[in-house]
Design a protein around this motif. Structure first.
Motif, PDB file in Angstrom:
ATOM      1  N   SER B  18       5.485  -8.416   8.950  1.00  0.00           N
ATOM      2  CA  SER B  18       5.787  -8.603  10.369  1.00  0.00           C
ATOM      3  C   SER B  18       5.970  -7.262  11.085  1.00  0.00           C
ATOM      4  O   SER B  18       5.754  -7.148  12.284  1.00  0.00           O
ATOM      5  CB  SER B  18       7.053  -9.445  10.517  1.00  0.00           C
ATOM      6  N   ALA B  19       6.348  -6.217  10.308  1.00  0.00           N
ATOM      7  CA  ALA B  19       6.563  -4.911  10.927  1.00  0.00           C
ATOM      8  C   ALA B  19       5.262  -4.124  11.044  1.00  0.00           C
ATOM      9  O   ALA B  19       5.234  -3.063  11.654  1.00  0.00           O
ATOM     10  CB  ALA B  19       7.582  -4.111  10.115  1.00  0.00           C
ATOM     11  N   LYS B  20       4.176  -4.620  10.440  1.00  0.00           N
ATOM     12  CA  LYS B  20       2.860  -3.966  10.438  1.00  0.00           C
ATOM     13  C   LYS B  20       2.855  -2.647   9.672  1.00  0.00           C
ATOM     14  O   LYS B  20       1.909  -1.880   9.733  1.00  0.00           O
ATOM     15  CB  LYS B  20       2.338  -3.710  11.874  1.00  0.00           C
ATOM     16  N   GLN B  21       3.926  -2.353   9.013  1.00  0.00           N
ATOM     17  CA  GLN B  21       4.010  -1.148   8.181  1.00  0.00           C
ATOM     18  C   GLN B  21       5.111  -1.354   7.156  1.00  0.00           C
ATOM     19  O   GLN B  21       5.784  -2.373   7.164  1.00  0.00           O
ATOM     20  CB  GLN B  21       4.339   0.064   9.053  1.00  0.00           C
ATOM     21  N   GLY B  22       5.253  -0.394   6.271  1.00  0.00           N
ATOM     22  CA  GLY B  22       6.371  -0.473   5.342  1.00  0.00           C
ATOM     23  C   GLY B  22       5.980  -0.725   3.900  1.00  0.00           C
ATOM     24  O   GLY B  22       6.840  -0.786   3.028  1.00  0.00           O
ATOM     25  N   GLY B  23       4.698  -0.901   3.620  1.00  0.00           N
ATOM     26  CA  GLY B  23       4.259  -1.102   2.240  1.00  0.00           C
ATOM     27  C   GLY B  23       4.654   0.064   1.358  1.00  0.00           C
ATOM     28  O   GLY B  23       5.202  -0.121   0.260  1.00  0.00           O
ATOM     29  N   GLU B  24       4.438   1.269   1.854  1.00  0.00           N
ATOM     30  CA  GLU B  24       4.797   2.478   1.115  1.00  0.00           C
ATOM     31  C   GLU B  24       6.304   2.542   0.881  1.00  0.00           C
ATOM     32  O   GLU B  24       6.770   2.930  -0.180  1.00  0.00           O
ATOM     33  CB  GLU B  24       4.347   3.738   1.893  1.00  0.00           C
ATOM     34  N   HIS B  25       7.050   2.171   1.918  1.00  0.00           N
ATOM     35  CA  HIS B  25       8.501   2.182   1.845  1.00  0.00           C
ATOM     36  C   HIS B  25       8.985   1.253   0.737  1.00  0.00           C
ATOM     37  O   HIS B  25       9.848   1.601  -0.063  1.00  0.00           O
ATOM     38  CB  HIS B  25       9.065   1.762   3.206  1.00  0.00           C
ATOM     39  N   TRP B  26       8.381   0.078   0.690  1.00  0.00           N
ATOM     40  CA  TRP B  26       8.758  -0.935  -0.300  1.00  0.00           C
ATOM     41  C   TRP B  26       8.490  -0.424  -1.713  1.00  0.00           C
ATOM     42  O   TRP B  26       9.338  -0.543  -2.605  1.00  0.00           O
ATOM     43  CB  TRP B  26       7.957  -2.217  -0.023  1.00  0.00           C
ATOM     44  N   ILE B  27       7.313   0.170  -1.915  1.00  0.00           N
ATOM     45  CA  ILE B  27       6.941   0.702  -3.231  1.00  0.00           C
ATOM     46  C   ILE B  27       7.881   1.859  -3.612  1.00  0.00           C
ATOM     47  O   ILE B  27       8.391   1.923  -4.727  1.00  0.00           O
ATOM     48  CB  ILE B  27       5.474   1.208  -3.229  1.00  0.00           C
TER      49      ILE B  27
END
Lengths: 110, 131
Positions: B18-27
Motif C-alpha cells: 500500500s505504501a508503494k515502497q518498502g520492500g528493501e526495508h522489509w528485507i
C-alpha cells in the motif's frame, strides 16, 4: 496477538533503553575508571537493576518472538494450535532465560 | 501480467504494498535481525564468561579485536535495526505526512548520533587511549 504486541513493545524498549544503556556503557568505559564508577553505581542500584533486568527480558522476548516471526515469514506455523504453542513458548523461554542469567550474575557469580 | 512482461508475480509485487515502497526495508529488517541474533548471543555469552565486570576487565576485553569487531558490528547493526523497527511503529500511528517526516527524521538523527557516541567510546578503547 499478545506476543505480536509484545514483539513491538519489547523492540521499542530495547531500541531506546537498551541501546541507550549500551551507548552510555561504551562511552563511559572509555572515560576511565572514575567515570565508570558512576555507571556501575547506577547499574548496581535497585532502579538500575530493574531497568537492566527489564532490558534483558525485553531482549530475550524480542529475540524469541523474532525467530517466531522469521519462521512465519516462510509460511510456517500458521495452524492455530502450533501458532499458539510457539507464542506461549516465547514467553516461557524469555522469562526462563532472564531468570537464569540474573540468577547466575547475582546469585552464583556475584 | 501483460504480454512480454517477463517478471514473476513475486517480482511484480515486491516493494509494491500500500505504501508503494518498502520492500528493501522489509528485507533489511530481517537480515539485520539474523545478524543481531548472533551478535546478541555473543555479547551476553561474553559478559557471562568474563571473570569480572569492572572497568579494567572490560577495557582489556574490548581492546582485543576479537571483542572490538563484533561489538562495533553490534552497535552499527543494532542502531540500524532499531531505526528500521521503530519506523514501522511510527508509520503505523503517525499518519500526517509532515509530522511523520519530522518524527522519522528526528529518530534518524538520534540513531546516527547514538551510534557515533558508542563507536567513539569503542574506538578510544580499541586504540588504547584509555588504560
Amino acid at each position: 496477538m499478545v506476543v505480536s504486541i509484545l514483539h513491538r513493545a519489547t523492540g521499542i524498549a530495547v531500541s531506546f533503553a537498551g541501546l541507550g544503556i549500551l551507548t552510555w556503557w561504551l562511552f563511559t568505559l572509555s572515560n576511565g575508571a572514575d567515570a565508570y564508577a558512576d555507571f556501575a553505581k547506577f547499574v548496581g542500584s535497585p532502579i538500575g537493576l530493574i531497568v537492566l533486568i527489564g532490558i534483558t527480558w525485553s531482549f530475550f522476548q524480542h529475540l524469541l518472538s523474532g525467530i517466531r516471526h522469521l519462521a512465519m515469514d516462510t509460511g510456517a506455523a500458521f495452524e492455530l494450535r502450533i501458532n499458539k504453542t510457539f507464542a506461549i513458548l516465547t514467553i516461557v523461554g524469555s522469562v526462563l532465560l532472564t531468570a537464569l542469567m540474573w540468577f547466575y550474575l547475582l546469585g552464583v557469580r556475584k | 501480467m501483460s504480454l512480454g512482461d517477463s517478471s514473476t508475480p513475486l517480482g511484480k509485487a515486491r516493494g509494491l504494498g500500500s505504501a508503494k515502497q518498502g520492500g528493501e526495508h522489509w528485507i533489511t529488517e530481517r537480515v539485520t535481525s539474523i545478524a543481531l541474533l548472533l551478535l546478541g548471543i555473543w555479547l551476553i555469552a561474553s559478559l557471562l564468561l568474563l571473570p569480572k565486570l569492572d572497568q579494567r576487565t572490560l577495557v582489556e576485553w574490548l581492546h582485543n579485536p576479537s571483542a572490538f569487531i563484533p561489538m562495533a558490528l553490534l552497535v552499527v547493526v543494532g542502531f540500524r535495526h532499531a531505526l528500521d523497527g521503530v519506523k514501522v511503529a511510527v508509520d503505523d500511528y503517525v499518519h500526517e505526512p509532515g509530522t511523520n517526516f519530522v518524527v522519522n527524521t528526528l529518530l534518524l538523527f538520534l540513531a546516527v548520533t547514538g551510534a557515533a557516541i558508542a563507536l567513539f567510546g569503542l574506538a578510544r578503547i580499541a586504540f588504547g587511549v584509555v588504560g
